[in-house]
Write a protein that holds these residues in place. Structure first.
Motif: not given
Lengths: 213, 694
Positions: B463-474
């Motif tokens: 997904v490309t829009r929304g909230f969160g995932d600030h700490d997500l890494k590839a």
């Protein structure tokens, strides 16, 4: 609270026979004369004791309405016990039993314990289905039979507990594979998770190890 | 095939229990969610740091479901049965709207979809004695902040939010004199609600107060009434002009599809509606202009700096966009302090001022069913549909690619043996293809890869829009993904008030669990079929019709379990994802809004209750005649509507208080669905829908 086993039940039968009232009487010990139509599925739970073992009953109450039939069918699967309910004051609800039974047998696992319930025994003056007829139907199809009143609570406890006892005996006999959850039986958590020192919100969110009820 | 395997696996394994330590790092008592979920491949989340932090919000299901205990929540999370859950008390949703949800087939322990419903009321005092000269610094403006929260996410037993009141009084210089929360605020919902007001919004509200020299006062009321209320008398030494108030009700429905944990979705479902309310309060003077305001006091904008005209639509759209942006920031901040895992998409339907606004960030979808035809009200943002935006970003900021990815898109994944050969590719500024000679750099992994539902950014997120995932890494790297994601919603508007509606016209608002299996067309026909079982004429059954429709939609996409696979009724793959569906009838809102406008008109912006106190006001005198004119107007309006063939037209709702007038002066316009953002997106959407259907 910890339990030894969890049994899943399903309550089925025509609309208006008192399925939701039976559940409410069993879980809350109260009777609600005017009840909204059940849409889809409702559920309740209660702890009982059989053979000194704590057994948790998780009861799924389904909508009797034809419109919801395709949805409610999916709940047969994964139930260890079923209460098939008709209304002793309405002949047609008794006439539909064969259909319900067919449905149940087709969609459930073969070991499911089915209890036939003639509800509203308090309305004896308006009775349309004789007790003997219910007994005969049960005998013919290998069901356990009981007449209950969700209003007066007569036989309600017995109906749920007797079904549980029968399931429990089947487990003892090794008929049920308790490790297959699709049979509607779950072995309780070995240790209660209450000792983990959880408080407040954290406990509420984290305590899903299975032990709460 | 992969799906088939997954379902089989889930059924064999049963529901996962990550609480038993299999996921190392998650201690007892902390969340039990799996760090894998829709759209996010494994290893993408670092959960090690979350060990000691407390939860931002406890896990819950939408409040209107009234699932009282953790036990009941557990029953709904039966991965083998996947029960379809709907509200126990249908009347808790506005207009007996339908709602139904079901859990995934085992890919995450919890249902990571969340939903919210809120009925709100925006109140603005209107000064009756407009001619009296007490404006400027003595001008009093009150923001009522009542929130009847249907989905309060509060304590299970606390069905009604407590009455809360806190006042910020500002001196003429603008410094805060007092801020007094009347009640101690409870944990969770109340905590969140208050934390906005106390920590965040107060700051901002103070700013507004300073600018406008106003008194801000927002009590939380238990229930909203659609009629406005007279102002509570304010302790003030300032000269008080005669004031009344106008209240504008609004209705908000939202769905949030969580991934890589439930934290962000629960946070959004707890907070976004408060933010939106706050932003709507900010623009209340645009939403409800003071009809008696003397414009001569307004500073004329100088010729060399002309001011842009702002419509109600602009203001509401802005409120939604601002709230979405801030929501993401708040989640980002909270991730430092609390345990708050994952990210989520958001799709919000807001009924306000006679219109429906759909703000969408992600791949949930709102579809109108009008006259048996589907009308998409949102665009699915996926790596595939946003490929150009993302690749452009990668090209502009190559540092974001970590030297491991390329922003170029090749017609097929180039091989080492292709080096030096001419291959078809496209750059970020292209939609078509061209040739390029392959270099070593081009062998890097593509920034956007895959197609349709399996498309991924940085080989990780879907997904490309929304909230969160600030700490997500590839995955398998330390490249942050967040820069490629955005909380920006696309806002589309539908004019409910001027549409020709029947009982069968609804808005279907659902997460991708529904839409992956059910096309817009099929969803619409399924709804119509369900509604026919519960005809609108049947008074007893009426209230079940939308709930029944929502259940049937969920059922259609969830299907049934056959030979360890979830199959649809026509024996195709069903979804193994969480599914959440609202079916919202449109006509009741239209009727309610018409009632509201005629009331406003009849009262001249006043209310019955308060009209007695302003009996001397010259504006009230014409009450009777206006009322008469009004009835005529609405009658005319009705007949006009009856005659008018669908589609209805879009109004320019510049002046909110003259809606009756507006409704009569219908300006024919071609597109009655206004797309606020991009037309090309719409075109893409059409393409997407057709692709979906095939």
């Amino acid at each position: 609270m910890s339990y030894a086993y969890l049994f899943k039940y399903i309550i089925i039968g025509d609309t208006g026979v008192g399925k939701s009232c039976l559940l409410l009487q069993f879980t809350d010990k109260r009777f609600q004369p005017v009840h909204d139509l059940t849409i889809g599925v409702e559920f309740g739970a209660r702890m009982i004791t059989i053979d000194n073992k704590q057994i948790k009953l998780q009861i799924w109450d389904t909508a009797g309405q034809e419109a919801f039939r395709s949805i409610t069918r999916s709940y047969y699967r994964g139930a260890a016990g079923a209460l098939l309910v008709y209304d002793i004051t309405r002949r047609e609800t008794f006439n539909h039993l064969t259909q319900w039974l067919e449905d149940a047998r087709q969609h459930s696992n073969s070991n499911m314990v089915i209890m036939l319930i003639g509800n509203k025994s308090d309305l004896d003056s308006r009775r349309e289905v004789k007790r003997e007829e219910g007994e005969a139907f049960a005998r013919e199809h290998g069901l356990v039979f009981m007449e209950t009143s969700a209003k007066t609570a007569a036989n309600v406890e017995e109906a749920f507990i007797n079904t549980a006892r029968e399931i429990y005996e089947k487990i003892q006999e090794g008929v049920f594979d308790v490790h297959n959850e699709a049979n509607g039986i779950k072995i309780g958590p070995q240790h209660s998770p209450s000792g983990a020192g959880l408080t407040g919100n954290q406990g509420a969110a984290g305590g899903q190890g299975g032990g709460c009820c | 095939m992969l799906n088939r395997f997954k379902t089989a696996l889930y059924n064999v394994v049963g529901s996962f229990d990550p609480g038993d330590g299999t996921l190392g790092g998650l201690g007892p008592g902390v969340t039990n969610n799996l760090p894998t979920a829709a759209g996010v491949a494994r290893t993408g989340v670092s959960s090690s740091s979350s060990k000691e932090k407390s939860l931002r919000f406890p896990y819950t299901r939408p409040h209107f479901l009234q699932l009282g205990s953790e036990d009941e929540i557990q029953v709904t999370a039966d991965h083998a049965i996947r029960p379809i859950i709907c509200p126990r008390d249908i009347s808790r949703l506005p207009w007996k709207s339908g709602y139904a949800e079901t859990i995934n087939a085992g890919k995450s322990k919890r249902n990571e979809d969340q939903a919210v419903v809120q009925v709100g009321l925006l109140t603005r005092p209107i000064k009756i004695a407009a001619s009296s000269r007490t404006y400027t610094s003595q001008d009093k403006r009150t923001f009522n902040k009542p929130e009847s929260v249907i989905n309060g996410y509060g304590d299970a037993d606390q069905l009604q939010p407590e009455v809360q009141e806190h006042t910020v009084v500002l001196s003429p210089q603008g410094s805060t004199l007092s801020a007094s929360p009347a009640t101690e605020l409870k944990e969770d919902f109340n905590h969140s609600a208050s934390s906005f007001r106390k920590e965040r919004s107060n700051k901002k509200l103070s700013r507004i107060a300073i600018e406008q020299n106003t008194v801000i006062h927002h009590p939380l009321e238990e229930t909203p009434s659609h009629s406005s209320k007279p102002l509570p008398s304010q302790p003030s030494t300032l000269q008080q002009p005669l004031v009344s108030s106008v209240s504008l009700p609004y209705y908000l429905f939202g769905v949030f599809d969580g991934h890589a944990g439930w934290g962000a979705a629960v946070a959004a479902a707890n907070q976004l509606h408060h933010l939106i309310h706050e932003k709507l309060c900010d623009v209340i003077d645009i939403l409800i202009p003071d009809p008696f305001e003397d414009n001569s006091f307004k500073v004329q904008s100088p010729l060399w700096a002309p001011e842009k005209e702002v419509t109600v639509e602009n203001a509401v759209t802005g409120a939604l966009e601002y709230a979405f942006w801030q929501m993401d920031q708040i989640i980002g901040e909270d991730k430092h302090k609390f345990q708050l895992l994952g990210g989520c998409t958001a799709c919000v339907a807001l009924f306000i001022h006679g219109k429906l606004y759909i703000a969408n960030a992600g791949d949930s979808r709102g579809v109108l069913s009008l006259n048996g035809q589907p009308h998409p009200m949102s665009f699915d943002f996926t790596p595939e549909t946003e490929t150009q935006r993302i690749r452009k970003l990668g090209a502009m900021h190559p540092g974001l690619l970590g030297g491991e990815f390329t922003h170029l898109d090749f017609i097929r994944r180039p091989l080492r043996s292709d080096l030096g050969k001419r291959v078809l590719y496209r750059d970020h500024f292209m939609t078509g293809w061209a040739y390029k000679t392959l270099t070593q750099d081009d062998l890097k992994y593509p920034l956007v890869c895959g197609e349709g539902k399996r498309s991924r950014v940085l080989a990780t997120i879907g997904v490309t829009r929304g909230f969160g995932d600030h700490d997500l890494k590839a995955q398998c790297s330390s490249i942050p993904i967040k820069p490629f994601l955005t909380p920006e919603p696309e806002v589309r508007i539908f004019d409910v008030a001027s549409a020709d509606l029947t009982d069968g016209d609804v808005l279907i608002l659902a997460t991708d669990g529904l839409w992956d299996i059910t096309s817009n067309e099929k969803a619409v026909s399924a709804v119509l079929k369900s509604l026919s079982h519960f005809p609108a004429e049947d008074h007893d059954k009426y209230k079940y019709r939308y709930t029944s429709a929502a259940q049937d939609l969920v059922m259609g996409s969830r299907g049934k379990l056959r030979d360890r696979n979830w199959r649809t009724s026509n024996d195709k793959h069903a979804t193994i994802d969480d599914i959440t569906v609202f079916v919202i009838p449109l006509k009741p809102y239209k009727e309610e809004y018409q009632e509201w406008t005629s009331k406003q008109k009849a009262n001249g912006g006043d209310d019955e209750k308060s009209s007695s106190q302003s009996i001397n006001s010259p504006n009230i005198k014409c009450d009777a005649s206006e009322l008469e004119a009004d009835t005529v107007a609405s009658d005319k309006n009705l007949s006009e509507e009856e005659k008018r063939p669908y589609p209805p037209v879009m109004l320019n709702a510049g002046d909110s208080l003259n809606h009756e007038k507006d409704a009569l002066e219908i300006k024919p316009q071609e597109d009655y669905f206004k797309n606020e953002v991009n037309q090309e997106a719409q075109a893409e959407q059409r393409l997407n829908t057709t692709l979906h259907d095939t």
